[in-house]
Design an enzyme around this catalytic site. Structure first.
Site, PDB file in Angstrom:
ATOM      1  CG  LEU A 495      -2.011  -1.064   1.318  1.00  0.00           C
ATOM      2  CD1 LEU A 495      -2.707  -0.915   2.601  1.00  0.00           C
ATOM      3  CD2 LEU A 495      -2.819  -0.878   0.130  1.00  0.00           C
ATOM      4  CB  ALA A 499      12.109   7.376   5.860  1.00  0.00           C
ATOM      5  CB  VAL A 503       2.160   0.382   4.626  1.00  0.00           C
ATOM      6  CG1 VAL A 503       0.405   0.107   4.981  1.00  0.00           C
ATOM      7  CG2 VAL A 503       2.588   1.278   5.558  1.00  0.00           C
ATOM      8  CE  LYS A 518       4.570   2.583  10.341  1.00  0.00           C
ATOM      9  NZ  LYS A 518       4.570   3.682  10.917  1.00  0.00           N
ATOM     10  CG  ASP A 613       5.258  13.516   8.750  1.00  0.00           C
ATOM     11  OD1 ASP A 613       5.304  14.789   7.875  1.00  0.00           O
ATOM     12  OD2 ASP A 613       5.593  12.325   8.162  1.00  0.00           O
TER      13      ASP A 613
END
Length: 774
Positions: A495, A499, A503, A518, A613
């Site tokens: 998906l 870094a 996923v 993940k 983020d």
């Protein structure tokens, strides 16, 4: 009733496991403080009166000192119980037990108003004050909070109240009352003592005006009228070295517990007023209703409503978006009805219509601007009501239907969340029921194998890697690596890549749920620390606008997290795709979703989190296009005594706050800056940096401020019919969020109030990061 051994004999039996040192008589002038002599013990050390630790301070009360749990049975000043470690508890000669604090007025814990000669903490759990004739002047048994102990009674006209929570002894939302008519009844607080509000009654009304509730040392709970027992609620059993207590618990259910005095003993329920955890009225607050899911309670909201506080189910629900009422009947506003089957609510109608069908009832409510919900019964009664609704619960045995009126301008995703959730719950119940019946034999056959592999094997595996404490804290499901290989078809469907992780999409074999897997990379710098941080933090956070962590895998170098799957991908997939054009109301709702999620991270979860983020690629969209914040792998945690942190630059270019580049302290205001950029992208429907556009339009934040300053905000919206006033309001919010100086940026709580149009928005100054370009 059988004769019982005296309490003194029982106390003697308890002595071997209790502390021997104690106070038999406490004289006036004696004091306590939390730092040295913090409590007065009963003779055999079973109970103690004094200070006990509560959250960040100390409370005064009675607790069981002779068992490891130190169970609290009575709290003084319960609605404001916290005191500092410098407080002093003093027994005065004029019959007062006062709490002294520096530079504050004394607080009366007990105010008898007459002189006393002494006080004692008894092994019965009763704290008493004596006059000079050794008669009881005051006793805690006459002032119960949420607990009754053996030899204690609840007299006619008296009541006890539940606590707010297990860590907050303040008066909660449920009560148990011994009524003057002989009936023992449970009610929500602040309701009349009448049948429509009760959810438990002993059925002994009319049995006398002097009936009391009693508990004896063998666990017999009974109603006594002064001469005879009129009802045995619980038949006890004599057990050596055993103590009992009756408590109205936080969830509103009264339970009788017993516990062995052995150190390894535990509190066990002997009796309760009900086993139905949804029975207590008001458990889910206003506009919320209770659902039983495999013995666990779940609170849901009406269609178009969200939880006021997801971490406090009794706080109830409020509308996701406002809905016009009768004053808007001349405007072009339309409504629809969303049915909720098998739900029951308080009947507080203002009109009852008989002989109607379900469709007739829907139309009657739609045609009446005062009607916000109609309760339809199979007998043909249609009861029109206004909001809020109270005492909601769902039961498959109840055929009533709640017909909820919602505005068609409310995003369909918001309207459908609850309806779809209810349907899914009903389907889940049906599937689980059929599966249990059809596969019972198979389940029993494999129980032993399953327990061995998933518990014994798991314990050994976790112990090997030294993560026992971590796992206990999180309480998530542990997946084996083989399970995730099978779920992802050997990690075939990618998906996305980042870094620090890759996923994958997966399907769990046990329930066919789609999940996101993940896989963190081994060569990460400080990879194990990052993994443990993410597990601890995400496992303890839950909010409707955060992507939920379902489980993990930790086998050697294989560090994997399993999340819920978001059907509609990321916000970037929708926002920057011309084929998925968002209408204006949906843009506002998505912005609200994101703001609520960030506010939870900053102010409401157990450990304050700076996400670091925030960007459209980290905002995921579920099947109802509800926005959820994901990717806490870069989250920076703050301890409670910290307000900022210095760290390396994190996040994504274009969304990173200026303080990252200036190597200044980074606070939660860094997330506010990123949210401001995302907000401008949402309302303008374009990326923050797009070099395919003319140079003066390429950087969104610079162009937006220039257009606002020159009164040309219409340039920012293409092919959309939006309210200019609301659009400019959103622009102002975005510009306030991206101020170069962090202190000028509003908090996320203030941002949310701005988005909800609760507060005014002043004209923002120029963001100094691009003053030279304007």
């Amino acid at each position: 009733m059988a004769a019982f051994p005296s309490f003194l004999i029982l106390s003697a039996l308890m002595a071997s496991s209790a502390q021997q040192q104690g106070y038999y008589s406490i004289t006036p002038g004696t004091s306590l403080n939390p730092r040295t002599n913090s409590s007065w013990l009963s003779p055999f050390g079973l109970y103690a009166f004094g200070f006990y630790k509560l959250n960040n301070g100390y409370a005064v009360g009675i607790f069981l000192a002779g068992i490891p749990e130190k169970t609290v049975v009575w709290t003084a000043n319960r609605d404001d119980p916290l005191f500092p470690s410098t407080a002093v508890l003093l027994l005065t000669s004029d019959g007062r037990l006062i709490l002294q604090q520096k530079d504050r007025e004394d607080i009366n814990i007990v105010n008898w108003g007459q002189s006393v000669a002494s006080a004692s903490m008894l092994d019965s759990g009763n704290f008493v004050l004596y006059d000079s004739s050794r008669r009881i002047a005051w006793q805690s048994f006459d002032h119960p909070t949420d607990t009754l102990l053996p030899k204690q009674r609840l007299s006619a006209g008296e009541e006890i109240f539940s606590s707010v929570s297990d860590t907050n002894p303040a008066r909660g939302i449920f009560r148990l009352k011994m009524q003057g008519d002989g009936n023992l009844v449970q009610y929500p607080v602040e309701t009349p003592d009448t049948a429509p509000y009760s959810y438990y009654a002993s059925g002994t009304n009319g049995r006398g005006d002097n009936v009391s509730l009693n508990l004896d040392i063998n666990g017999n709970l009974y109603l006594f009228n002064g001469s005879s027992v009129i009802s045995n609620l619980s038949t006890g059993l004599y057990r050596t070295r055993t103590i009992y207590r009756m408590r109205i618990d936080v969830d509103g259910i009264v339970r009788l517990y017993y516990r062995s005095l052995d150190p390894q003993g535990k509190w066990t329920k002997q009796w309760s007023t009900t086993d139905d955890k949804c029975a207590p009225k008001g458990l889910c607050g206003l506009n919320g209703f209770c659902i039983l899911m495999d013995e666990d309670v779940k609170c849901q909201c009406l269609p178009g409503f969200d939880h006021v506080n997801p971490s406090n189910r009794s706080s109830g629900c409020q509308r996701s978006l406002s809905m016009e009422g009768c004053e808007a009947k001349d405007q072009n506003v339309s409504y629809e009805i969303i049915p909720m089957d098998n739900t029951k609510w308080e009947d507080d109608n203002y009109a009852v219509l008989g002989g109607m069908t379900n469709d007739d009832c829907k139309k009657a409510c739609l045609d009446d601007c005062n009607c916000e919900v109609a309760l339809f019964s199979q007998s043909g009664n249609c009861r029109k009501q206004r909001l809020p609704l109270r005492y909601g619960r769902r039961s498959l045995s109840d055929s009533d239907v709640a017909l909820v009126k919602v505005s068609k301008t409310t995003p369909s995703s918001t309207q459908g969340v609850l309806g779809n959730s209810v349907k899914k719950i009903r389907l889940d119940i049906l599937i689980v029921s059929i599966s249990l019946v059809a596969l019972a034999a198979l389940i029993l056959a494999f129980t032993g194998i399953y327990v061995h592999r998933n518990y014994v094997g798991r314990y050994k595996k976790i112990s090997k890697f030294g993560n026992v404490e971590l796992i206990e804290d999180v309480g998530l499901r542990e997946f084996t690596y083989e399970e995730l290989v099978q779920a992802t078809n050997e990690f075939k469907e990618v998906l996305g890549r980042g870094a620090s992780a890759t996923v994958y999409k997966g399907i769990l074999s046990n329930n066919e749920n789609v999940v996101v897997v993940k896989r963190l990379e081994k060569e990460l710098e400080e990879g194990e620390k990052e993994f443990q941080t993410e597990m601890k933090v995400i496992g303890k956070t839950y909010h409707r606008n955060l992507v939920r962590l379902l489980g993990y895998c930790l086998e050697g170098s294989k560090w994997i997290l399993v999340y819920e799957y978001m059907k509609n991908g990321t916000l970037a997939d929708i926002l920057f795709n011309p084929e998925n054009r968002l209408y204006w109301e949906e843009r506002i709702r998505i912005a609200l979703d994101i703001a609520r999620g960030i506010l939870y991270l900053h102010e409401e979860c157990e450990t304050q989190i700076i996400h670091c983020d925030i960007k459209p690629q980290n905002i995921l969209m579920d099947e109802h296009r509800c926005a959820k914040i994901s990717d806490f792998g870069l989250a920076k945690l703050l301890k409670k005594d910290q307000t900022n942190t210095y760290t390396q630059i994190r996040g994504t270019r274009g969304y990173v706050a200026p303080e990252w580049h200036k190597k200044l302290p980074v606070t939660v205001k860094a997330d506010v800056y990123s949210f401001g950029i995302v907000l401008l992208e949402i309302i303008c429907g374009r990326k923050s940096v797009d070099w395919s556009l003319p140079e003066d339009e390429a950087i969104l934040d610079e162009w937006v401020y220039k257009c606002l300053q020159e009164g040309e905000t219409s340039k920012l919206v293409r092919d959309e019919d939006v309210d200019k006033r609301k659009f400019e309001r959103m622009i102002k919010i975005g510009i306030w969020c991206i101020q170069d100086e962090p202190s000028l940026r509003p908090s996320m709580k203030k941002v949310l109030l701005m988005l909800e149009e609760t507060v005014d928005i002043p004209v923002p100054p120029s963001p100094t990061s691009f003053l030279s370009t304007i």
